[in-house]
Design an enzyme around this catalytic site. Structure first.
Site, PDB file in Angstrom:
ATOM      1  N   HIS A  82     -63.927  12.929   1.958  1.00 27.39           N
ATOM      2  CA  HIS A  82     -63.954  11.569   1.392  1.00 27.39           C
ATOM      3  C   HIS A  82     -64.028  10.547   2.527  1.00 27.39           C
ATOM      4  CE1 HIS A  82     -59.757  12.591   2.071  1.00 27.39           C
ATOM      5  NE2 HIS A  82     -59.319  11.383   1.777  1.00 27.39           N
ATOM      6  N   HIS A 110     -60.038  11.695   7.993  1.00 26.90           N
ATOM      7  CA  HIS A 110     -58.728  11.297   8.538  1.00 26.90           C
ATOM      8  C   HIS A 110     -58.493  11.683  10.001  1.00 26.90           C
ATOM      9  CE1 HIS A 110     -56.593   9.548   5.069  1.00 26.90           C
ATOM     10  NE2 HIS A 110     -57.254  10.414   4.323  1.00 26.90           N
ATOM     11  N   HIS A 161     -53.537  13.570   7.927  1.00 24.63           N
ATOM     12  CA  HIS A 161     -53.641  12.412   7.047  1.00 24.63           C
ATOM     13  C   HIS A 161     -53.602  11.201   7.973  1.00 24.63           C
ATOM     14  CE1 HIS A 161     -52.617   9.474   3.818  1.00 24.63           C
ATOM     15  NE2 HIS A 161     -53.660  10.115   3.294  1.00 24.63           N
ATOM     16  N   ASP A 218     -62.465   9.794  -4.084  1.00 26.13           N
ATOM     17  CA  ASP A 218     -61.097   9.384  -3.744  1.00 26.13           C
ATOM     18  C   ASP A 218     -60.417   8.681  -4.919  1.00 26.13           C
ATOM     19  OD1 ASP A 218     -58.880   9.338  -2.125  1.00 26.13           O
ATOM     20  OD2 ASP A 218     -59.656   7.901  -0.681  1.00 26.13           O
ATOM     21  N   ASP A 225     -57.124  12.412  -6.316  1.00 28.39           N
ATOM     22  CA  ASP A 225     -55.675  12.423  -6.145  1.00 28.39           C
ATOM     23  C   ASP A 225     -54.896  12.363  -7.451  1.00 28.39           C
ATOM     24  OD1 ASP A 225     -54.728  12.437  -3.274  1.00 28.39           O
ATOM     25  OD2 ASP A 225     -56.276  10.909  -3.132  1.00 28.39           O
ATOM     26  N   GLU A 261     -54.288  18.012   1.762  1.00 27.94           N
ATOM     27  CA  GLU A 261     -54.673  16.812   2.509  1.00 27.94           C
ATOM     28  C   GLU A 261     -53.616  16.478   3.565  1.00 27.94           C
ATOM     29  OE1 GLU A 261     -56.332  12.269   1.839  1.00 27.94           O
ATOM     30  OE2 GLU A 261     -55.004  13.151   0.332  1.00 27.94           O
ATOM     31  N   HIS A 283     -62.834  14.953  -3.503  1.00 29.34           N
ATOM     32  CA  HIS A 283     -61.441  14.517  -3.355  1.00 29.34           C
ATOM     33  C   HIS A 283     -61.001  13.648  -4.518  1.00 29.34           C
ATOM     34  CE1 HIS A 283     -57.957  14.077  -0.620  1.00 29.34           C
ATOM     35  NE2 HIS A 283     -57.788  12.930  -1.248  1.00 29.34           N
TER      36      HIS A 283
END
Length: 426
Positions: free
Chosen positions: A243, A222, A176, A312, A48, A149, A46
């Site tokens: 993650h 999540h 999420h 992450d 971003d 995600e 993961h």
């Protein structure tokens, strides 16, 4: 006498050899780490960076140079220094987009990941399979995969899920930090949000089956603990936590409890350790050694075969000292070796575990090739709270669109209220 001297000399040599072995230079651990990373791709679950491209540049990739981008955890020099063999790039949009433009914004994130690969073909190779990852690694490129995600990105549509798969998406994080009309998120376990589905709704279970049929990885980062256990029971394929870290080390509800770790082992899945300080130490500060503690704990509880890396990066505001950006990951590999991890255990965590999981997901997909796509939509009553959603195709009990009934009821109430007000003031 000579025999005793020779024996004493041998003993001295043996003690000296042991002392040298015990006092290995830390640089040797790094050399060994880099050697292992040259043999096995580091696959991170993961990152971003695509969200940084949106939030900083509104996805205007023509205005960005990833060779020189300086205010992110991730750029091309850092990727090279970190020996990043494969990356799942997150196609993430916030929960604020739910019931609004989540699908559009997610498609734009998918698009920017494709364009990133097209702009830097010497660095990135777009990938959709376990074989693609190995091919990219052999070409000294970073295999680039997409993970969506958050289930809110689907707008409760299996057709949208299938379309995203066709665009190259290879995992779906079921939630999420918000419930969707079909699945509960991790905040339910904190008590800050109510459970709406006791885990998965009936449609949520349809989503799991369709993910198996497509060959898309199911990501349980999540989700609530109830969802974790329901999916581990329902799914024919192994799952991932892209993650998340160990709850026993840091009791944050985004982390994975020991009983679930054992079930991940039983079902041959993977937990990819998160580097966010708040999930590492449950505080604002953390060190590289604290992250290694999560690796050690997961190995102790459920074995080295369920562990991976899920940094992450660029999705969190705080990362540990020693893991400041993507380039620092070899430091963590060296630390695992210093702690006594074998070469095979390290190579499993680097990438072999994820490659195994992905290959198994692909096998399940192939075994379901005769199963037709699920085209039963979510019940309209489960989504009619969305004022923007129309009901075309559902039984015509609400007029030409999904808001007709609620609008006509509202109009009637307004009319009655006006009549009562006129009567009272007349």
């Amino acid at each position: 006498m000579l025999h005793r001297v020779n024996l004493a000399s041998c003993l001295v040599l043996w003690i000296t050899s042991c002392a040298i072995t015990l006092a290995v230079d830390p640089n040797d651990y790094m050399a060994r780490a880099l050697q292992l990373m040259s043999e096995t791709p580091l696959i991170d679950g993961h990152n971003d960076l695509p969200w940084q491209l949106r939030s900083q540049f509104n996805n205007q990739l023509n205005k960005v140079d990833l060779h020189t981008l300086a205010n992110t955890h991730t750029n091309i020099p850092k990727i090279k220094d970190g020996r990043l063999g494969a990356q799942f790039w997150a196609a993430y949009v916030p929960c604020d987009t739910q019931y609004k433009d989540a699908v559009r914004q997610t498609l734009e994130q998918i698009d920017v990941i494709h364009r990133m690969c097209q702009k830097y073909p010497e660095i990135f190779m777009f990938a959709t399979s376990s074989q693609d990852i190995l091919e990219a690694f052999n070409m000294n490129k970073t295999a680039s995969l997409i993970g969506v995600e958050g289930g809110h990105s689907l707008d409760s549509s299996l057709g949208t899920l299938r379309t995203m798969y066709q665009l190259g998406v290879r995992y779906l994080t079921l939630t999420h930090s918000c419930n969707t009309p079909w699945v509960d998120n991790w905040l339910v376990d904190t008590g800050s949000e109510p459970s709406e589905h006791n885990g998965l709704s009936s449609f949520g279970k349809q989503v799991i089956v369709e993910l198996n049929r497509l060959g898309m990885l199911i990501d349980l980062a999540h989700v609530s603990e109830e969802v974790m256990n329901q999916v581990l029971t329902l799914s024919k394929a192994p799952v991932i936590f892209s993650h998340s870290s160990a709850y026993a080390v840091c009791p944050h509800k985004r982390n994975v409890p020991d009983d679930v770790l054992r079930r991940v082992n039983e079902t041959k899945g993977i937990v990819m350790v998160n580097f966010y300080n708040d999930y590492v130490t449950c505080s604002n500060t953390a060190k590289l050694s604290d992250v290694a503690d999560h690796f050690d704990h997961i190995k102790k509880v459920a074995g080295a075969d369920i562990i991976g890396f899920g940094g992450d990066y660029d999705g969190v505001p705080r990362v540990p000292e020693g893991l400041e950006d993507v380039s620092k990951v070899p430091n963590l590999v060296a630390e695992l070796l210093r702690r006594g991890w074998t070469d095979e255990e390290v190579k499993a965590a680097l990438g072999n575990n994820l490659l195994r999981v992905m290959s198994e997901v692909e096998k399940v997909r192939d075994s379901m090739s005769s199963v037709s796509p699920d085209d039963v939509p979510i019940p309209y009553e489960d989504v009619q709270m969305n004022p923007c959603r129309t009901s075309f195709g559902y039984p015509s009990t609400t007029g030409s669109n999904g808001s007709a009934h609620s609008l006509s009821t509202l109009a009637l109430l307004i009319t009655l209220a006006l009549q009562a007000w006129i009567t009272s003031t007349g």
